[in-house]
Design an enzyme around this catalytic site. Sequence first.
Site, short mmCIF file in Angstrom:
data_model
loop_
_atom_site.label_atom_id
_atom_site.label_comp_id
_atom_site.label_asym_id
_atom_site.label_seq_id
_atom_site.Cartn_x
_atom_site.Cartn_y
_atom_site.Cartn_z
N GLU A 52 -8.25 -7.10 4.63
CA GLU A 52 -7.51 -8.49 4.64
C GLU A 52 -7.02 -9.30 5.37
OE1 GLU A 52 -5.34 -6.10 1.22
OE2 GLU A 52 -7.15 -4.91 0.32
N TYR A 72 0.52 -1.12 0.12
CA TYR A 72 -0.31 -0.19 0.29
C TYR A 72 0.75 1.03 -0.19
CZ TYR A 72 -3.77 -2.81 0.07
OH TYR A 72 -5.36 -3.19 -0.21
C1 HEM Z 1 -6.57 2.30 -1.23
C2 HEM Z 1 -6.04 1.28 -2.32
C3 HEM Z 1 -6.24 0.47 -3.20
C4 HEM Z 1 -7.63 0.89 -4.19
C5 HEM Z 1 -8.42 2.25 -3.83
C6 HEM Z 1 -7.89 -0.14 -4.76
C7 HEM Z 1 -8.32 -0.34 -5.81
C8 HEM Z 1 -8.62 -1.94 -6.81
C9 HEM Z 1 -9.92 -2.15 -7.74
C10 HEM Z 1 -10.96 -0.79 -7.42
C11 HEM Z 1 -10.21 -3.39 -8.12
C12 HEM Z 1 -11.00 -3.89 -8.45
C13 HEM Z 1 -12.12 -4.74 -7.96
C14 HEM Z 1 -12.15 -5.40 -8.97
O1 HEM Z 1 -11.74 -6.17 -9.88
O2 HEM Z 1 -13.49 -6.21 -8.57
C15 HEM Z 1 -8.41 -3.40 -8.23
C16 HEM Z 1 -7.65 -4.86 -8.10
C17 HEM Z 1 -6.51 -5.09 -7.89
N1 HEM Z 1 -5.51 -4.61 -6.84
FE1 HEM Z 1 -6.31 -3.40 -6.20
N2 HEM Z 1 -6.29 -1.16 -4.59
C18 HEM Z 1 -5.42 -0.17 -4.05
C19 HEM Z 1 -4.55 -0.95 -3.21
C20 HEM Z 1 -3.76 -1.78 -3.86
C21 HEM Z 1 -2.68 -2.44 -3.87
C22 HEM Z 1 -1.46 -1.83 -2.50
C23 HEM Z 1 -1.73 -3.75 -4.52
C24 HEM Z 1 -0.83 -4.01 -4.69
C25 HEM Z 1 0.62 -3.72 -5.15
C26 HEM Z 1 -3.43 -3.56 -5.05
C27 HEM Z 1 -3.37 -4.60 -6.93
C28 HEM Z 1 -4.20 -4.80 -6.97
C29 HEM Z 1 -4.79 -6.13 -8.11
C30 HEM Z 1 -3.06 -7.17 -8.01
C31 HEM Z 1 -5.84 -6.15 -8.65
C32 HEM Z 1 -5.86 -7.56 -8.96
C33 HEM Z 1 -6.58 -6.74 -10.91
C34 HEM Z 1 -6.98 -7.11 -12.24
O3 HEM Z 1 -7.65 -8.17 -12.05
O4 HEM Z 1 -6.77 -6.98 -13.45
N3 HEM Z 1 -3.88 -2.67 -4.94
N4 HEM Z 1 -7.97 -2.71 -6.59
#
Ligand code: HEM
Length: 394
Positions: free
Chosen positions: A137, A95
């Site tokens: 998480e 994060y």
């Molecule tokens: C406050 C911070 C964050 C927000 C608001 C956020 C938001 C999101 C959202 C909206 C999705 C799509 C969810 C879905 O498909 O239902 C997602 C997926 C994902 N996020 Fe985050 N995220 C955050 C932090 C992070 C961090 C720190 C990481 C790791 C480096 C990360 C890695 C991922 C990955 C790998 C996916 C799935 C990607 C995919 O399906 O291609 N996220 N996140």
Amino acid sequence: MLDRRTIEIVKSTLPLLAEAGPALTAHFYQRMFRHNPELKEVFNLSHQHSGRQPAALFEAIAAYGTHLEDLSVLQSAVERIAHKHTGFLIEPAQYAIVGEHLLATLRELGGDAVTDEVIDAWAKAYGVLAQVFIDREAALYQQAAEQQGGWQGTRPFRIQRKVAESALITSFELVPVDGGAVALYQPGQYLSLKVTHPELTHTEIRQYSLSEQANGERLRITVKRDGQVSALLHDRFEEGDVLEVIPPAGDFVLSAPSESPVVLISAGVGLTPMWAMLEARLAEASATTLWLHACDNGEHHALKGALQGHLAESSGLSAQIWYRSPLASDRPAEDYHNTGLMTLSDVAEQLPAEGEYYLCGPQPFMASIVEQLRALGIGDTQIHYELFGPHQAL
Ligand code: HEM
Ligand SMILES: Cc1cc2nc3c(=O)[nH]c(=O)nc-3n(C[C@H](O)[C@H](O)[C@H](O)COP(=O)(O)OP(=O)(O)OC[C@H]3O[C@@H](n4cnc5c(N)ncnc54)[C@H](O)[C@@H]3O)c2cc1C
């Protein structure tokens, strides 16, 4: 809680974010992968190419900025994202990396409007949101690890059986190499596979819905041949081979009480979470369950024989099948009931006004079904759906 001044500043920059949206997200991801290339092993890079994942992240941040005073509005989105994150084994330390690149992106693209005060406000706001995710998480990881047959991180599973279900769809039955129990999960949830293979440039993580009811002994997934990972599973992974499995997750679950009618609607390989729900309904002597499925024709109709078996045995179950272009060998009224795309008005009298509707399939299919359900008077709270990719509102 954020102070009033911080909230004001964040809100005042939302129009700027909305205007520069796609440019900001593109810059953010390019920057992050340039400085932290190890994250290419975490993100699904084909979702990056399609632009859907960057859009999902941006929409989530913008929604957060809009609802800073009342985060309860975002609860269901937080839940969905937290489940998705655990499928990618996202860690608290990551994060800080995402936060650093988000703030740097604002600074680099925001122009004069992005003062030090704006950066400080966004840093505070991001910190609060990140902590919400980190805490949720942590709870999900703990829950997955502590239940009987549970685990943390990846666990090796052997492919015990590989069964061709249709021309493009194959099931994989997976048993743990350690011989232990397998945690129960809810119908509709998915596992994640962490796949490393000489033919892949990066480690790839992919989600697959569990396509049978939990049984404590094995996990079954049912995979359509599509791009890189699914083709490897079809062509390179055989019975006896080992796959690294991340614990089941997901908030798209059968929540309807057994006395409520349920309609399970799918197209193509979208039938997988529905199948686990169907088995759960049949196991519980539930109220009526209606199975609506669309596919190209009999060659592409996965689990057809198993469905016909259930229909013969269960009086509470009925089905309507649509074949887009039936083959000469496909039997009307037995293999399928309707030709062309799924049209709910054809079966309107079978659709319960009070029931719960679960949907899964390609995005255009689901958008059309949601529209048709609304036109038939089904309320949004009765409609639940899963997308096999980054979330999109329908
Ligand atoms: C406050 C911070 C964050 C927000 C608001 C956020 C938001 C999101 C959202 C909206 C999705 C799509 C969810 C879905 O498909 O239902 C997602 C997926 C994902 N996020 Fe985050 N995220 C955050 C932090 C992070 C961090 C720190 C990481 C790791 C480096 C990360 C890695 C991922 C990955 C790998 C996916 C799935 C990607 C995919 O399906 O291609 N996220 N996140
Ligand atoms: C919750 C959830 C549950 C799922 N359940 C199932 C399931 O039960 N069964 C199932 O089969 N799948 C399921 N999926 C989908 C699965 O996770 C994979 O996305 C799917 O198998 C495709 O992965 P892949 O590596 O084979 O394809 P990828 O290589 O990731 O490609 C995916 C698609 O993008 C296209 N593509 C790739 N790169 C590019 C590019 N550079 N430019 C343009 N297009 C590109 C490919 O042609 C392909 O059509 C689920 C997904 C989610 C999120």
